[in-house]
Design an enzyme around this catalytic site. Structure first.
Site, mmCIF file in Angstrom:
data_model
loop_
_atom_site.group_PDB
_atom_site.id
_atom_site.type_symbol
_atom_site.label_atom_id
_atom_site.label_comp_id
_atom_site.label_asym_id
_atom_site.label_seq_id
_atom_site.Cartn_x
_atom_site.Cartn_y
_atom_site.Cartn_z
ATOM 1 C CG HIS A 27 26.485 91.909 97.592
ATOM 2 N ND1 HIS A 27 25.717 93.053 97.657
ATOM 3 C CD2 HIS A 27 25.598 90.887 97.539
ATOM 4 C CE1 HIS A 27 24.444 92.732 97.644
ATOM 5 N NE2 HIS A 27 24.333 91.410 97.575
ATOM 6 C CD GLU A 28 26.383 87.346 96.465
ATOM 7 O OE1 GLU A 28 25.722 86.734 97.335
ATOM 8 O OE2 GLU A 28 25.856 88.132 95.651
ATOM 9 C CG HIS A 65 23.945 87.880 101.128
ATOM 10 N ND1 HIS A 65 22.823 88.440 101.714
ATOM 11 C CD2 HIS A 65 23.964 88.336 99.840
ATOM 12 C CE1 HIS A 65 22.208 89.212 100.822
ATOM 13 N NE2 HIS A 65 22.879 89.165 99.688
ATOM 14 C CD GLU A 69 20.483 91.579 98.773
ATOM 15 O OE1 GLU A 69 21.712 91.825 98.772
ATOM 16 O OE2 GLU A 69 20.000 90.552 98.271
ATOM 17 C CG HIS A 83 16.860 89.495 90.789
ATOM 18 N ND1 HIS A 83 17.924 89.397 89.923
ATOM 19 C CD2 HIS A 83 17.403 89.628 92.027
ATOM 20 C CE1 HIS A 83 19.053 89.481 90.622
ATOM 21 N NE2 HIS A 83 18.768 89.627 91.893
ATOM 22 C CG PHE A 143 9.188 87.184 85.712
ATOM 23 C CD1 PHE A 143 7.824 87.281 85.914
ATOM 24 C CD2 PHE A 143 9.845 88.248 85.115
ATOM 25 C CE1 PHE A 143 7.120 88.416 85.527
ATOM 26 C CE2 PHE A 143 9.154 89.384 84.717
ATOM 27 C CZ PHE A 143 7.785 89.473 84.921
#
Length: 688
Positions: free
Chosen positions: A471-472, A475, A501, A603, A605
């Site tokens: 996943h990373e 990115h 994403e 995520h 706040f």
């Protein structure tokens, strides 16, 4: 302090992470701010409304911040300390004030508008035009159109929100770091896998600077960090201990000096006021004006399209877990701290393997090799670990890699793979070290929180940890394979947040591709690859509890959207009431009264990007599943067709960055607008 002796003032090469200390921060940032203000003053005296006369000088003005302020923020995430926090807090307000001053500069704004209305506009390419449009938009979102009094209030709010986000994140780290649960009796480790016993005894020794603990005899230290918390909840037979750990997890950062309750309320209140100052009825409306989703009804329609098919599956999931517990002789009513435990027993029963069975096949170095092989197959790139001995890493475990295309060096990246709960924030992320621009190659950070090596063995990866790394890396690919050299729209910059994403979730799909997964497996003791039988069981398990997992993500997204659109900060309802009410629709068990999960929901706040934007995970998953379906339609083992499709993916999704609207880029790849059907099919939520 001498410029050359302060690593934050060196604007060439890679930032000197190994040299940066807290005492460097204040003098460096003050110098960078002083120089930037002088540059701005000189620009204002002779503002030239052209790309070369305005945009390029602005980009140059921002370069020192990439080398000074960005590394400080990165180190706060990976090497947090009290001294660094104090230094960051001391200067943060001044950086924020200058950022606003720059975006609210009337002369720059007028020059940007003049470029659009002049013959200059006609000679610019599409990416340059988008970069200018985004700067104009950002100026408006920074309050450039406000009267003096309102702008002062807007700036006060922006400053305070920046401070609150940092404090919120630090409180989560502190609360997580402060908690430990020590198990001393071997009988209380019943059900634990060997890897958890090794990790917990190693954690005890590291925390207490001793070699007293052993895997066999303990003591064992359990923390709220993911590599410790998750396997404990899945395998500990001691139900009372699971309850204790679970209650600690859902009350993180909700009491004592790390209490985020007040911060959360203040953040919601200030965001609403900020939105109203800019003419929006809610923060969610403001957020959606910057995203791919057209409006709030479009997001709610997606929620509905995913909720309705997922809900029956989630109820069935719970029923099956209950039956599994009853059949095993459990007489207690199912509670929150039982679900992960019994779900894992059901997985073992149904598919005949555990995550612990998988881990020995996936040493981190072998997984990395497999990931790089896939990248070469799809995107024609080669990746090698740097042989340089002077890479400025912030930790001894950090690795550095170079990326090549057609024998040409095009990018590099850091990989920080392991959990370090005492100094590194939880989760996983990618961010830019240096973005691509003319004359400079991109460098990125890939940060995970995988299980660290234990003793002489390398890190052995669970399946979720493998997915997270893929996943990373997805990115990272978008940041590294960009072909745009204008910083505002290069890589992930300028990409609508709900499309960011797409490449990351796209890469996760390859973890279920036979040749890819089996090709990167090698048993730590025997070197044997994963068996075909075990692969088939892993693939069958892909949709295990997919309904439950879908509902959990929808719960978070719906809660986030309500809090930022309909919630009234001064009303009778608390944010926890909102979460509880939404969970009644999405969860199979009522929330515990003391559940304060929102206090650790970084995520939404501690990040302005995911605020009223948590839905982005599902929005982008729709895009990524549809994109992966394009490869499936060609045949995943048809090398020639997959190579063509990978080339197209690279030339559109990865290369274009934010130079065009995300929908336009997606349609250039897929040939049509996205559909939810591929995601529902991949999740097993469509009845055959």
């Amino acid at each position: 302090m001498d410029h050359e002796k302060n690593p934050l003032l060196i604007t060439r090469g890679i930032p000197g992470y190994d040299q940066i200390r807290a005492e460097h921060v204040e003098p460096a940032i003050r110098q960078v701010l002083k120089d930037a203000k002088e540059r701005l003053s000189n620009m204002e005296k002779d503002m030239v409304p052209t790309w070369e006369g305005l945009i390029e000088p602005l980009n140059e003005m921002e370069t020192p911040f990439e080398y000074a302020w960005a590394p400080v923020n990165h180190l706060l995430s990976v090497k947090n300390s009290d001294d660094l926090r104090k230094a960051h807090q001391l200067i943060q307000g001044e950086v924020m004030a200058f950022s606003l001053e720059l975006r609210q500069n009337q002369k720059i704004y007028a020059a940007l508008l003049e470029i659009k209305d002049s013959t200059e506009w006609g000679r610019l390419d599409q990416a340059q035009k988008r970069a200018i449009d985004l700067r104009i938009r950002d100026a408006r979102m920074a309050g450039i159109g406000l009267e003096k009094k309102d702008r002062q209030e807007f700036n006060r709010i922006a400053q305070r929100l920046s401070e609150l986000a940092t404090a919120f994140s630090n409180h989560i780290l502190d609360s997580t770091k402060a908690y430990e649960f020590i198990v001393r009796e071997p009988k209380d480790t019943m059900g634990w896998p060997e890897s958890l016993m090794q990790l917990a005894s190693q954690s005890y020794n590291q925390k207490n600077n001793t070699d007293e603990a052993s895997m066999e005899k303990g003591p064992w230290r359990i923390t709220l960090d993911q590599p410790s918390f998750i396997p404990f909840m899945q395998y500990s037979c001691k139900r009372k201990h699971r309850e204790t750990i679970y209650r600690a997890f859902i009350t993180r950062a909700s009491s004592g000096p790390s209490n985020n309750k007040g911060l959360m309320s203040e953040i919601l209140d200030l965001r609403q006021k900020e939105a109203e100052l800019l003419g929006f009825s809610s923060f969610a409306e403001m957020s959606l004006s910057l995203k791919m989703a057209a409006n709030i009804p479009a997001v709610e329609e997606m929620f509905k399209e995913l909720f309705e098919p997922a809900r029956p599956y989630a109820l069935q999931d719970f029923k099956e877990i209950q039956e599994c517990a009853i059949n095993a002789g459990s007489a207690e009513p199912m509670m929150q701290w039982d679900i992960a435990f019994w779900a894992e027993r059901l997985r073992e029963e149904r598919f005949g393997y555990t995550d612990e069975d998988i881990k020995p096949y996936f040493p981190l170095p072998k997984v990395i090799d497999g990931l790089f092989d896939l990248s070469q197959r799809l995107f024609d790139i080669q990746i090698t670990q740097s042989d340089s001995t002077d890479i400025p890493a912030w930790n001894k475990d950090v690795q550095f890699f170079d990326v090549f295309s057609n024998n040409r060096h095009i990018a590099s990246f850091f990989l920080d793979p392991y959990s370090r709960p005492n100094e590194k924030r939880g989760g996983a992320w990618m961010d830019e070290c240096l973005g691509r621009k003319k004359g400079r190659l991109p460098v990125v950070h890939l940060c995970c929180n995988s299980t660290p090596p234990i003793g002489e063995k390398p890190s052995l990866m669970g399946f979720r940890e493998i997915e997270t790394l893929f996943h990373e890396f997805g990115h990272g690919l978008q940041a590294m394979l960009t072909e745009i050299e204008y910083p505002d729209v290069s890589g992930i910059n300028g990409v609508e947040w709900d499309a960011v994403e797409l490449p990351s979730q796209f890469m996760e799909n390859w973890c279920y591709h036979k040749a890819t997964l089996m090709g990167m497996s090698s048993h730590i003791d025997t070197n044997e690859p994963l068996s075909e039988d075990l692969f088939n069981r892993i693939k069958k398990a892909r949709t295990f509890r997919a309904g439950s997992l879908m509902m959990r993500q929808l719960e978070f997204g719906m809660t986030d959207m309500y809090l930022h659109h309909e919630y009234k900060p001064q009303g009778k309802e608390t944010p926890f009431d909102v979460h509880r009410r939404i969970a009644e629709k999405t969860s199979v068990l009522p929330m515990l009264e003391e559940n304060c999960f929102l206090c650790s929901f970084a995520h939404i706040f501690a990040s302005a990007s995911y605020a009223a934007g948590y839905y982005s995970y599902k929005w982008a998953e729709v895009l990524s599943s549809d994109a992966f379906a394009a490869f499936e339609e060609k045949g995943l083992d048809n090398e020639e067709e997959i190579h063509k499709q990978g080339k197209l993916f690279r030339e559109t999704i990865l290369a274009c960055g934010g130079s065009r609207p995300a929908m336009e880029i997606f349609m250039a790849f897929r040939g049509r607008r996205p559909s939810t059907s591929a995601l529902l099919a991949h999740s097993g939520l469509i009845q055959e």
